[in-house]
Design a protein around this motif. Structure first.
Motif, PDB file in Angstrom:
ATOM      1  N   SER A  17      11.962 -24.493 -58.020  1.00 37.33           N
ATOM      2  CA  SER A  17      11.393 -25.733 -58.550  1.00 37.33           C
ATOM      3  C   SER A  17       9.881 -25.728 -58.444  1.00 37.33           C
ATOM      4  O   SER A  17       9.307 -25.071 -57.565  1.00 37.33           O
ATOM      5  CB  SER A  17      11.931 -26.936 -57.760  1.00 37.33           C
ATOM      6  OG  SER A  17      13.324 -27.046 -57.879  1.00 37.33           O
ATOM      7  N   VAL A  64      15.721 -28.525 -71.507  1.00 40.92           N
ATOM      8  CA  VAL A  64      15.325 -28.913 -70.141  1.00 40.92           C
ATOM      9  C   VAL A  64      16.037 -30.169 -69.654  1.00 40.92           C
ATOM     10  O   VAL A  64      15.917 -30.530 -68.474  1.00 40.92           O
ATOM     11  CB  VAL A  64      13.806 -29.120 -70.026  1.00 40.92           C
ATOM     12  CG1 VAL A  64      13.053 -27.920 -70.558  1.00 40.92           C
ATOM     13  CG2 VAL A  64      13.345 -30.397 -70.700  1.00 40.92           C
ATOM     14  N   ARG A  67      17.371 -31.070 -66.021  1.00 42.20           N
ATOM     15  CA  ARG A  67      16.696 -30.245 -65.007  1.00 42.20           C
ATOM     16  C   ARG A  67      15.254 -30.689 -64.772  1.00 42.20           C
ATOM     17  O   ARG A  67      14.737 -30.536 -63.665  1.00 42.20           O
ATOM     18  CB  ARG A  67      16.696 -28.771 -65.438  1.00 42.20           C
ATOM     19  CG  ARG A  67      18.072 -28.168 -65.588  1.00 42.20           C
ATOM     20  CD  ARG A  67      17.977 -26.676 -65.904  1.00 42.20           C
ATOM     21  NE  ARG A  67      17.299 -26.423 -67.171  1.00 42.20           N
ATOM     22  CZ  ARG A  67      16.160 -25.750 -67.293  1.00 42.20           C
ATOM     23  NH1 ARG A  67      15.556 -25.264 -66.228  1.00 42.20           N
ATOM     24  NH2 ARG A  67      15.629 -25.560 -68.486  1.00 42.20           N
ATOM     25  N   ASN A  84      13.218 -28.273 -62.149  1.00 40.86           N
ATOM     26  CA  ASN A  84      14.218 -27.684 -61.259  1.00 40.86           C
ATOM     27  C   ASN A  84      15.014 -26.612 -61.993  1.00 40.86           C
ATOM     28  O   ASN A  84      15.072 -26.597 -63.215  1.00 40.86           O
ATOM     29  CB  ASN A  84      15.167 -28.759 -60.747  1.00 40.86           C
ATOM     30  CG  ASN A  84      14.464 -29.832 -59.948  1.00 40.86           C
ATOM     31  OD1 ASN A  84      13.465 -29.570 -59.264  1.00 40.86           O
ATOM     32  ND2 ASN A  84      14.968 -31.063 -60.009  1.00 40.86           N
ATOM     33  N   SER A  85      15.628 -25.737 -61.233  1.00 41.95           N
ATOM     34  CA  SER A  85      16.483 -24.679 -61.790  1.00 41.95           C
ATOM     35  C   SER A  85      15.758 -23.895 -62.880  1.00 41.95           C
ATOM     36  O   SER A  85      16.303 -23.658 -63.969  1.00 41.95           O
ATOM     37  CB  SER A  85      17.775 -25.288 -62.343  1.00 41.95           C
ATOM     38  OG  SER A  85      18.469 -25.991 -61.345  1.00 41.95           O
ATOM     39  N   ASN A  87      14.179 -20.905 -65.050  1.00 44.37           N
ATOM     40  CA  ASN A  87      14.620 -19.552 -65.398  1.00 44.37           C
ATOM     41  C   ASN A  87      13.452 -18.772 -65.990  1.00 44.37           C
ATOM     42  O   ASN A  87      12.449 -19.352 -66.439  1.00 44.37           O
ATOM     43  CB  ASN A  87      15.814 -19.618 -66.355  1.00 44.37           C
ATOM     44  CG  ASN A  87      15.493 -20.314 -67.653  1.00 44.37           C
ATOM     45  OD1 ASN A  87      14.729 -19.800 -68.469  1.00 44.37           O
ATOM     46  ND2 ASN A  87      16.073 -21.495 -67.861  1.00 44.37           N
TER      47      ASN A  87
END
Length: 124
Positions: A17, A64, A67, A84-85, A87
């Motif tokens: 994050s 998104v 997240r 958050n999360s 990639n």
């Protein structure tokens, strides 16, 4: 005229994050909807999230949603993006922008002012 300065970018591992901040100076910050955009290397700038002038309406890109969270503080003249999360495909320069309008805006062309961006790198 509104000046925007982003901060909070950096290197994060996949799944991690980051919280981006955007400090605004100039007149009438609370009159503008605000947006976050990002640009990956070799790609066009794309919409990420937007928030209306009062902060009670938000909208996200499908990629998104769930997240990322956009928020603002009109007393501190700031807007935030909690991510958050993350990639690796989300690596890029993240830009804060102020809309020409008080309602939220999702296109590059609808934004009147831009910050210089902050780099987010997500490692795999």
């Amino acid at each position: 005229q509104v000046q925007l300065v982003e901060s909070g970018g950096g290197l994060v591992q996949a799944g991690g994050s980051l919280r981006l901040s955007c400090a605004a100076s100039g007149r009438s910050f609370s009159a503008y909807a605000m947006g976050w955009f990002r640009q990956a290397p070799g790609k066009e700038r794309e919409f990420v999230a937007t928030i209306n002038w009062s902060g009670d309406a938000t909208y996200y890109s499908d990629s998104v949603k769930g997240r990322f969270t956009v928020s603002r503080d009109n007393v501190q003249n700031s807007v935030y993006l909690q991510m958050n999360s993350l990639n690796p495909e989300e690596t890029g320069v993240y830009y804060c922008a102020a809309s020409k309008f008080p309602t939220y805006a999702t296109t590059v062309g609808a934004m009147a002012y831009w910050g210089k961006g902050t780099l987010v790198t997500v490692s795999s």
